[in-house]
Design a protein around this motif. Sequence first.
Motif, PDB file in Angstrom:
ATOM      1  N   LYS A  44      37.523  41.385  44.336  1.00 14.50           N
ATOM      2  CA  LYS A  44      38.973  41.351  44.514  1.00 14.50           C
ATOM      3  C   LYS A  44      39.636  40.330  43.589  1.00 14.50           C
ATOM      4  CE  LYS A  44      38.652  41.220  49.098  1.00 14.50           C
ATOM      5  NZ  LYS A  44      39.074  41.186  50.520  1.00 14.50           N
ATOM      6  N   SER A  47      39.881  42.002  40.235  1.00 12.64           N
ATOM      7  CA  SER A  47      40.974  42.973  40.263  1.00 12.64           C
ATOM      8  C   SER A  47      42.321  42.276  40.182  1.00 12.64           C
ATOM      9  CB  SER A  47      40.907  43.811  41.543  1.00 12.64           C
ATOM     10  OG  SER A  47      39.764  44.634  41.571  1.00 12.64           O
ATOM     11  N   PRO A  57      42.169  43.996  31.512  1.00 12.88           N
ATOM     12  CA  PRO A  57      41.544  44.963  32.423  1.00 12.88           C
ATOM     13  C   PRO A  57      40.251  45.555  31.885  1.00 12.88           C
ATOM     14  CG  PRO A  57      43.907  45.327  32.305  1.00 12.88           C
ATOM     15  CD  PRO A  57      43.585  44.311  31.258  1.00 12.88           C
ATOM     16  N   GLY A  61      37.572  44.926  34.579  1.00 10.64           N
ATOM     17  CA  GLY A  61      37.402  46.164  35.346  1.00 10.64           C
ATOM     18  C   GLY A  61      35.953  46.464  35.685  1.00 10.64           C
ATOM     19  N   ALA A  64      34.678  43.979  38.231  1.00  6.54           N
ATOM     20  CA  ALA A  64      35.173  44.240  39.584  1.00  6.54           C
ATOM     21  C   ALA A  64      34.404  45.382  40.234  1.00  6.54           C
ATOM     22  CB  ALA A  64      36.665  44.558  39.540  1.00  6.54           C
ATOM     23  N   ARG A  65      34.194  46.456  39.491  1.00  6.48           N
ATOM     24  CA  ARG A  65      33.467  47.602  40.050  1.00  6.48           C
ATOM     25  C   ARG A  65      32.031  47.237  40.388  1.00  6.48           C
ATOM     26  NH1 ARG A  65      36.646  50.380  36.148  1.00  6.48           N
ATOM     27  NH2 ARG A  65      34.977  50.219  34.596  1.00  6.48           N
ATOM     28  N   HIS A  87      39.877  49.204  46.116  1.00  4.37           N
ATOM     29  CA  HIS A  87      40.838  48.567  45.220  1.00  4.37           C
ATOM     30  C   HIS A  87      40.429  48.757  43.765  1.00  4.37           C
ATOM     31  CE1 HIS A  87      43.820  45.632  43.879  1.00  4.37           C
ATOM     32  NE2 HIS A  87      44.332  45.729  45.088  1.00  4.37           N
ATOM     33  N   SER A  88      39.146  48.656  43.469  1.00  7.15           N
ATOM     34  CA  SER A  88      38.695  48.835  42.087  1.00  7.15           C
ATOM     35  C   SER A  88      38.842  50.289  41.646  1.00  7.15           C
ATOM     36  CB  SER A  88      37.243  48.368  41.923  1.00  7.15           C
ATOM     37  OG  SER A  88      36.337  49.231  42.581  1.00  7.15           O
ATOM     38  N   THR A  91      42.686  50.526  41.026  1.00  2.00           N
ATOM     39  CA  THR A  91      43.243  49.707  39.950  1.00  2.00           C
ATOM     40  C   THR A  91      42.693  50.064  38.581  1.00  2.00           C
ATOM     41  OG1 THR A  91      43.436  47.889  41.549  1.00  2.00           O
ATOM     42  CG2 THR A  91      43.657  47.336  39.213  1.00  2.00           C
ATOM     43  N   PHE A  92      41.388  50.316  38.497  1.00  4.65           N
ATOM     44  CA  PHE A  92      40.758  50.483  37.193  1.00  4.65           C
ATOM     45  C   PHE A  92      40.384  51.930  36.876  1.00  4.65           C
ATOM     46  CE2 PHE A  92      39.776  46.079  38.493  1.00  4.65           C
ATOM     47  CZ  PHE A  92      40.443  45.414  37.480  1.00  4.65           C
TER      48      PHE A  92
END
Length: 217
Positions: A44, A47, A57, A61, A64-65, A87-88, A91-92
């Motif tokens: 998080k 992100s 990003p 990205g 985050a994933r 969220h990932s 967002t990505f």
Amino acid sequence: DLYLRGRNFANQRTPATTTRALEYFQRATALDPNYALAWAGLAKVYSASALNADAPPLIVGPLARDAAMQAVRADRNLGEAQEALGHSLWTFSWDWPAAERTLRQAVVLDPQSVMGHASLGHLLSQMGRHREAEPFMRRARQLDPLFAMSHALSSQVAYQARDYASAVEYARQAITIDPDLWIGHIMLGQAYEGLESTAPALDELGNMIREQQNLRD
């Protein structure tokens, strides 16, 4: 202890506190590679750093994933792990149907999750489903009335629904709770802009710039 320290810094959303949050979460996962909460926190923060324009990003990205997947592998029944993954995805990957399914699973697993409800509400709003979004935002505010971010995100959701008066009210609540939360000032500025109140909008955006500068200094 490391996780809680990281979470405290993560909620402040500044470049310096983001760096500190990453350090604490990374130390926690180094001590316990199966600590799902710390992996979720790490995901998080990555992100958020992209959304805050603190990091590119394309760089954060994948981080985050990967962190979100580590969290799910460690405990797929943990609401925060599913929230981090959702969220990932949103967002990505821009896989909004998958993000919605995952965030809905997150709030089922943890009905007391403030950010789980807020994230799902925000996603639904960005999909144009504003009526569906509002109960989740309301629940986020009810779960923790003193968490400024849920009020700031409620302002964003109201703004996207073109309910500018409510957007102003939610942003004011966020600033009242945490005057240093620069996101609250952005939300209030854009809400005033929606009401065509140019002078107050410029004042709040100026406040946002000053808050960010103070935090960076």
